[in-house]
Design a protein around this motif. Structure first.
Motif, PDB file in Angstrom:
ATOM      1  N   LEU A 130      38.133  15.335  -7.333  1.00 21.97           N
ATOM      2  CA  LEU A 130      38.772  14.076  -6.968  1.00 21.97           C
ATOM      3  C   LEU A 130      37.739  13.072  -6.460  1.00 21.97           C
ATOM      4  N   SER A 131      36.809  13.560  -5.622  1.00 20.67           N
ATOM      5  CA  SER A 131      35.778  12.687  -5.060  1.00 20.67           C
ATOM      6  C   SER A 131      34.840  12.164  -6.142  1.00 20.67           C
ATOM      7  N   PHE A 132      34.481  13.035  -7.071  1.00 19.75           N
ATOM      8  CA  PHE A 132      33.558  12.633  -8.135  1.00 19.75           C
ATOM      9  C   PHE A 132      34.188  11.577  -9.038  1.00 19.75           C
ATOM     10  N   PHE A 133      35.429  11.808  -9.468  1.00 20.02           N
ATOM     11  CA  PHE A 133      36.093  10.840 -10.345  1.00 20.02           C
ATOM     12  C   PHE A 133      36.269   9.501  -9.642  1.00 20.02           C
ATOM     13  N   TYR A 134      36.561   9.560  -8.337  1.00 20.87           N
ATOM     14  CA  TYR A 134      36.683   8.303  -7.595  1.00 20.87           C
ATOM     15  C   TYR A 134      35.343   7.565  -7.570  1.00 20.87           C
ATOM     16  N   SER A 135      34.252   8.316  -7.314  1.00 19.08           N
ATOM     17  CA  SER A 135      32.928   7.692  -7.193  1.00 19.08           C
ATOM     18  C   SER A 135      32.476   7.038  -8.497  1.00 19.08           C
ATOM     19  N   LYS A 136      33.057   7.452  -9.621  1.00 23.31           N
ATOM     20  CA  LYS A 136      32.715   6.867 -10.922  1.00 23.31           C
ATOM     21  C   LYS A 136      33.514   5.597 -11.207  1.00 23.31           C
ATOM     22  N   GLY A 137      34.384   5.209 -10.253  1.00 31.18           N
ATOM     23  CA  GLY A 137      35.109   3.949 -10.388  1.00 31.18           C
ATOM     24  C   GLY A 137      36.374   4.026 -11.212  1.00 31.18           C
ATOM     25  N   TYR A 138      36.997   5.226 -11.320  1.00 24.87           N
ATOM     26  CA  TYR A 138      38.190   5.372 -12.132  1.00 24.87           C
ATOM     27  C   TYR A 138      39.449   4.865 -11.430  1.00 24.87           C
ATOM     28  N   TRP A 139      39.399   4.710 -10.108  1.00 23.99           N
ATOM     29  CA  TRP A 139      40.563   4.246  -9.367  1.00 23.99           C
ATOM     30  C   TRP A 139      40.210   3.012  -8.546  1.00 23.99           C
ATOM     31  N   LYS A 140      41.153   2.093  -8.474  1.00 21.34           N
ATOM     32  CA  LYS A 140      40.960   0.861  -7.735  1.00 21.34           C
ATOM     33  C   LYS A 140      41.212   1.092  -6.246  1.00 21.34           C
ATOM     34  N   ASN A 141      40.398   0.456  -5.403  1.00 22.56           N
ATOM     35  CA  ASN A 141      40.566   0.579  -3.955  1.00 22.56           C
ATOM     36  C   ASN A 141      41.805  -0.150  -3.456  1.00 22.56           C
ATOM     37  N   PHE A 142      42.436   0.444  -2.433  1.00 26.22           N
ATOM     38  CA  PHE A 142      43.451  -0.253  -1.662  1.00 26.22           C
ATOM     39  C   PHE A 142      42.761  -0.840  -0.428  1.00 26.22           C
ATOM     40  N   GLU A 143      43.553  -1.527   0.399  1.00 22.78           N
ATOM     41  CA  GLU A 143      43.027  -2.006   1.672  1.00 22.78           C
ATOM     42  C   GLU A 143      44.177  -2.011   2.688  1.00 22.78           C
ATOM     43  N   VAL A 144      44.679  -0.802   2.976  1.00 25.22           N
ATOM     44  CA  VAL A 144      45.831  -0.677   3.872  1.00 25.22           C
ATOM     45  C   VAL A 144      45.402  -0.967   5.302  1.00 25.22           C
ATOM     46  N   LYS A 145      46.341  -1.500   6.089  1.00 27.76           N
ATOM     47  CA  LYS A 145      46.039  -1.916   7.458  1.00 27.76           C
ATOM     48  C   LYS A 145      46.819  -1.125   8.506  1.00 27.76           C
ATOM     49  N   GLN A 146      47.968  -0.544   8.098  1.00 28.20           N
ATOM     50  CA  GLN A 146      48.843   0.106   9.067  1.00 28.20           C
ATOM     51  C   GLN A 146      48.134   1.256   9.774  1.00 28.20           C
ATOM     52  N   PHE A 147      48.354   1.334  11.096  1.00 20.33           N
ATOM     53  CA  PHE A 147      47.637   2.340  11.890  1.00 20.33           C
ATOM     54  C   PHE A 147      48.039   3.755  11.501  1.00 20.33           C
ATOM     55  N   TYR A 148      49.313   3.941  11.082  1.00 19.79           N
ATOM     56  CA  TYR A 148      49.758   5.302  10.781  1.00 19.79           C
ATOM     57  C   TYR A 148      49.042   5.874   9.564  1.00 19.79           C
ATOM     58  N   TRP A 149      48.619   5.008   8.615  1.00 18.55           N
ATOM     59  CA  TRP A 149      47.839   5.493   7.484  1.00 18.55           C
ATOM     60  C   TRP A 149      46.488   6.029   7.953  1.00 18.55           C
ATOM     61  N   LYS A 150      45.930   5.392   8.969  1.00 21.42           N
ATOM     62  CA  LYS A 150      44.643   5.836   9.508  1.00 21.42           C
ATOM     63  C   LYS A 150      44.786   7.194  10.196  1.00 21.42           C
ATOM     64  N   VAL A 151      45.878   7.347  10.962  1.00 26.83           N
ATOM     65  CA  VAL A 151      46.116   8.623  11.645  1.00 26.83           C
ATOM     66  C   VAL A 151      46.403   9.729  10.629  1.00 26.83           C
ATOM     67  N   ILE A 152      47.247   9.407   9.637  1.00 28.89           N
ATOM     68  CA  ILE A 152      47.606  10.409   8.615  1.00 28.89           C
ATOM     69  C   ILE A 152      46.378  10.830   7.802  1.00 28.89           C
ATOM     70  N   SER A 153      45.543   9.869   7.418  1.00 30.09           N
ATOM     71  CA  SER A 153      44.339  10.205   6.647  1.00 30.09           C
ATOM     72  C   SER A 153      43.397  11.055   7.488  1.00 30.09           C
ATOM     73  N   GLY A 154      43.264  10.722   8.778  1.00 25.19           N
ATOM     74  CA  GLY A 154      42.439  11.540   9.674  1.00 25.19           C
ATOM     75  C   GLY A 154      42.980  12.945   9.808  1.00 25.19           C
ATOM     76  N   LEU A 155      44.305  13.071   9.890  1.00 25.15           N
ATOM     77  CA  LEU A 155      44.959  14.380   9.978  1.00 25.15           C
ATOM     78  C   LEU A 155      44.650  15.220   8.739  1.00 25.15           C
ATOM     79  N   LEU A 156      44.798  14.607   7.564  1.00 32.87           N
ATOM     80  CA  LEU A 156      44.524  15.312   6.307  1.00 32.87           C
ATOM     81  C   LEU A 156      43.064  15.730   6.212  1.00 32.87           C
ATOM     82  N   LEU A 157      42.162  14.809   6.561  1.00 30.05           N
ATOM     83  CA  LEU A 157      40.727  15.101   6.456  1.00 30.05           C
ATOM     84  C   LEU A 157      40.320  16.198   7.438  1.00 30.05           C
ATOM     85  N   GLY A 158      40.836  16.125   8.666  1.00 31.01           N
ATOM     86  CA  GLY A 158      40.513  17.146   9.658  1.00 31.01           C
ATOM     87  C   GLY A 158      41.058  18.502   9.269  1.00 31.01           C
ATOM     88  N   PHE A 159      42.258  18.513   8.697  1.00 31.02           N
ATOM     89  CA  PHE A 159      42.894  19.760   8.250  1.00 31.02           C
ATOM     90  C   PHE A 159      42.058  20.433   7.165  1.00 31.02           C
TER      91      PHE A 159
END
Length: 259
Positions: A120-149
């Protein structure tokens, strides 16, 4: 050669590369330790987490001291989730290990999930998916939860998916994403190591190995932070891709060896 010396060399190189790319050294340390096969899956996971935690502390200190501008509100929200995720990931790891005490099935699960995150990381780094720019704090907490897990469960620090997800969801430049990734790794691995020290049976670990691991992780963290500041973003992205491919091949080999 003494396995402690081999581990020392591996960790210096892995943590230097991990600090530059934002992956954390665990993405290299864990599969290489699996390949060496001198310790159990529980020991390897603990040693890898200890090395990555040490590297993350040193690298974060160097990055902040060097004047890197960090959005601390963003960093704290990501980090809060990563602490909880680190605890949950370690609990699941111990639960699975209790069902499969030999560790073979646990190791295979770690390898397969690592391969998936690497792809997933490699395909993303090759530019296959467009970036979002989410601002909501809960997305930051949820992404941190997933990454830490994932970081805690896989024992690799979680760096490849960290950098890719931070860039994908929050449109973070890669060099800044590596800084936030290291902060996330620091807190997720801190929560995992503390949980192990407080709840696990420490007799199953050869703690003397830490006398090789901790100094090597410090050296790698300093070298990586020093080089990271001097490398342009394009080279960091190239290194990111090269490491992903290398570790992907190593994990595939380890999976076939176990199978």
């Amino acid at each position: 050669m003494n396995v402690g010396i081999i581990y020392f060399i591996v960790i210096v190189i892995a943590n230097t590369i991990g600090a530059i790319s934002g992956m954390g050294g665990g993405v290299l340390i864990k599969p290489i330790f699996d390949l060496i096969d001198s310790h159990s899956v529980a020991e390897i996971s603990f040693y890898s987490s200890s090395a990555v935690l040490t590297m993350a502390i040193v690298s974060s200190y160097k990055q902040v001291k060097s004047g890197v501008k960090i959005d601390w509100s963003f960093a704290i929200q990501i980090s809060f989730g990563s602490i909880l995720g680190g605890i949950l990931g370690n609990k699941l790891f111990e639960k699975i290990l209790s069902f499969y005490p030999q560790g073979r099935e646990v190791q295979l699960l770690q390898i397969l999930l690592t391969i998936l995150t690497l792809l997933l990381s490699f395909f993303y780094s090759k530019g296959y998916w467009k970036n979002f720019e989410v601002k909501q704090f809960y997305w930051k907490v949820i992404s941190g939860l997933l990454l830490g897990f994932l970081a805690s469960l896989l024992g690799i620090g979680g760096g490849p998916i960290n950098v890719a997800l931070l860039m994908f969801l929050f449109n973070t430049p890669i060099k800044l994403a590596t800084v936030y990734s290291i902060l996330t790794i620091l807190l997720s691995q801190f929560s995992k190591v503390v949980t192990i020290l407080l709840t696990a049976n420490l007799e199953r670990y050869d703690l003397n190995i830490l006398f090789f691991i901790i100094p090597a992780a410090i050296i790698g963290g300093f070298l990586g932070a020093y080089l990271s500041k001097r490398m342009p973003e394009k080279k960091v992205n190239t290194l990111f891709q090269v490491v992903i491919i290398s570790v992907l091949l190593l994990n595939i080999y380890n999976a076939f060896k176990i199978y």
